[in-house]
Design a protein around this motif. Sequence first.
Motif, PDB file in Angstrom:
ATOM      1  N   GLY A 176      20.460  -4.332  -1.042  1.00  0.00           N
ATOM      2  CA  GLY A 176      19.171  -3.996  -0.441  1.00  0.00           C
ATOM      3  C   GLY A 176      18.055  -3.838  -1.462  1.00  0.00           C
ATOM      4  O   GLY A 176      16.898  -4.145  -1.168  1.00  0.00           O
ATOM      5  N   TYR A 218      16.567  -7.142  -1.986  1.00  0.00           N
ATOM      6  CA  TYR A 218      15.613  -7.444  -0.907  1.00  0.00           C
ATOM      7  C   TYR A 218      14.341  -6.625  -1.145  1.00  0.00           C
ATOM      8  O   TYR A 218      13.232  -7.097  -0.902  1.00  0.00           O
ATOM      9  N   GLY A 219      14.536  -5.393  -1.607  1.00  0.00           N
ATOM     10  CA  GLY A 219      13.411  -4.476  -1.799  1.00  0.00           C
ATOM     11  C   GLY A 219      12.419  -4.966  -2.836  1.00  0.00           C
ATOM     12  O   GLY A 219      11.202  -4.820  -2.660  1.00  0.00           O
ATOM     13  N   LYS A 274      14.412 -12.192   3.876  1.00  0.00           N
ATOM     14  CA  LYS A 274      14.892 -10.797   3.857  1.00  0.00           C
ATOM     15  C   LYS A 274      13.793  -9.879   3.325  1.00  0.00           C
ATOM     16  O   LYS A 274      13.635  -8.751   3.798  1.00  0.00           O
ATOM     17  N   ALA A 330      12.297  -6.845   5.308  1.00  0.00           N
ATOM     18  CA  ALA A 330      12.296  -5.490   4.749  1.00  0.00           C
ATOM     19  C   ALA A 330      10.891  -4.904   4.746  1.00  0.00           C
ATOM     20  O   ALA A 330      10.692  -3.730   5.089  1.00  0.00           O
ATOM     21  N   GLY A 364      13.137  -0.257   3.121  1.00  0.00           N
ATOM     22  CA  GLY A 364      13.323  -1.343   4.086  1.00  0.00           C
ATOM     23  C   GLY A 364      14.427  -2.289   3.622  1.00  0.00           C
ATOM     24  O   GLY A 364      15.281  -2.700   4.405  1.00  0.00           O
ATOM     25  N   GLY A 365      14.401  -2.618   2.331  1.00  0.00           N
ATOM     26  CA  GLY A 365      15.436  -3.493   1.774  1.00  0.00           C
ATOM     27  C   GLY A 365      16.805  -2.858   1.899  1.00  0.00           C
ATOM     28  O   GLY A 365      17.782  -3.516   2.278  1.00  0.00           O
ATOM     29  N   LEU A 383      18.071  -2.845   5.457  1.00  0.00           N
ATOM     30  CA  LEU A 383      18.507  -4.201   5.809  1.00  0.00           C
ATOM     31  C   LEU A 383      19.863  -4.524   5.166  1.00  0.00           C
ATOM     32  O   LEU A 383      20.780  -5.035   5.828  1.00  0.00           O
TER      33      LEU A 383
END
Lengths: 286, 383
Positions: free
Chosen positions: A16, A19-20, A223, A227, A242-243, A246
């Motif tokens: 994550g 993704y973040g 993603k 996120a 958010g990441g 997810l």
Amino acid sequence: MLQLFVGQLLNGVIVGTLYGIIALGVTLTFGITGIVNFALGAFMAIGAYTSWYLTDVVGIAYPVAVPLAVLVVAVFGLLADQTLFRFTRNNLINGLIVSIGLISVIQSVLLMLWTTTPKNMHYILPGVLNLDLFIVPKMKGVVFLVLLAVILATYAALTRTWAGRAAYAFAQAPEAAKLMGVRTGFLQTGVVVYSTALAGLGGALYASLYSLEVSMGSSYILKGFEAAILAGIGTVMGSLMGGIVLGVTEAVGSIFFPQAYRDAYGLVFLVLILLFRPSGLFVRTR
Amino acid sequence: MFAAATLATCFGIAPAKAQDVVKIGEIEAQTGALNTYGWMSSQGMRMAVEEINKAGGFEVAGKKYKLQLLNPDTQGNPQQALIELKGMLEQDHAKYVFGPFLTNIYKGIEPYATGFDGKFLLIGGATAIHFDLGKAQHGYLMRSWNWDAGPSGFGSLMVANLKQRGAKKVAMLMQNDAFGHVARDIYAPLFQKEGIQFDEEWFEPGTTDFSSVLAKIAAGKPDYLFPGYSDAVLYDIVRQATEVGLTKIWLVRGSLGPGLKNKDALDEYIIYIPKYFEEAQNTEPKVKKFIADYKAFYKTDFPYDQAPLCSSSCYDHVFMLVEAMQKAGSVDDVAKVKQALMSITYKGLWETRYDETGEEVINFDVVDIKKGGNIEVSHFTPK
């Protein structure tokens, strides 16, 4: 089962953060320039291929190759800003079209240079940390710590430095910020370059964990957007959270449901969140 | 036209005749995520064509011919492959096309190729070709790869071998695509027959982080992980498998590369390899010569990890086709050439023959990488 659950919870947090870091680039770029930069995934691929090339082909030590790769991506980011994005600021559609076109250009150049055959970097830090309740690959742990540190440093810079406060001010009221002496053009260029550098860092670290292929950034930019939307556009720490949300949704979802549909778990979660909090999880509603 | 004919007559210049050159096509992915299988085939085929032409070509029914190789890159894309095959059959009028190795490519070209039944031969390694051999309107098909199942199948043999090693449970982790499902359909009954529990998990193409599904598989404590199916995913799967404690890997596709890269973390990496070149170069003169020729031709190191894939639609197959054309006494009667191909055993890098359905039977090796990189090789010659 508990070990599996906790292990995947942690794995989701680590994945994550990757993704973040993309989500952070998305939210910064959109907040300051009004551009939805889908090309950040392609910049991530440049970072990944550059770090692989510097490490495995040129023979530079990985800890040196990563900042060099980030620098290379930042230079490309500057070029992209000055030749393309500068003319699309605050124009959502034009910025979007330019960024999508840029993806094709970057992917084509990567294809010409290294073909579509996947590249595998030699192992930088093999082995795992076995902590009874869960197992963490050492390199994943390092990647997590680096990304976490960069996101926290970005948050600190934005909240505790003049430039950061200027960026916040510009995002809230551009005209007022300009009247107060903020060099808006410089600020916008700086944010675009910093966002691409963040994507480059994500890519350079990604290269130490996974195989590389030219379209690798496509799923990460999606993603990243998921996120950023999940957290609420404009929140720095929200991008990280958010990441992580997810990543955890995908990792834990894969325990109970088929892995083949893991991308769907995050999307379902996103839809559910937006139904109840349309402005995102971490945006304060008045 | 008249002028050209006059010139040719006056100066003794004979215009190049189409029948002086035998065009052979090849539809393989030379780049792309799934290029592993096609790339080596292309490498070997170029060498064979160059070698034959350099030696002056070959003689069939008292006439000399040279080969012309048409080998564009499908990039693993069925639509691209179809365009290329159309060009080969309709513009170049090639009668012999090698490949494809990929099932998704074969599925993409099969409906079109069927329209040319009797007019050309398609000699490919794709697993899905097996199911169409002998079917009506599929006389153009020959399969250039050992079949997994059956009494001579390497898969049957490897599953039986796994039983002998005490395996009670195997977990398959396969890509959710055409070949993945074919692999499940082949291997599920084989494991069932041997009384080995067979669990399956799937992943989407493009996946790079397998840690969740591997952790889930590891929690089920299988004796072996059976991942698929190309090096593009195997490097990631094998690395991440060892990180969650899955250290015994068993494969029927892929290369030694992922096993060797993770040799210190693995306990066993058992893989079907048509030939273990590292060993064969010391015992087989033809292999030694091939490696030397390869290095000279491409001016690069020999790709030991990819070389075993030269067993399918590659170097030997070009020589075998030439031998078949000579035996048939024709370069364009595909029925006769197919009959000749089915009747000969070619002794090159491999000892190659085709069974009564048109499927290749070759000698092969099973390689077992032990912890630390020690390698054990078993040699098999199917009956």
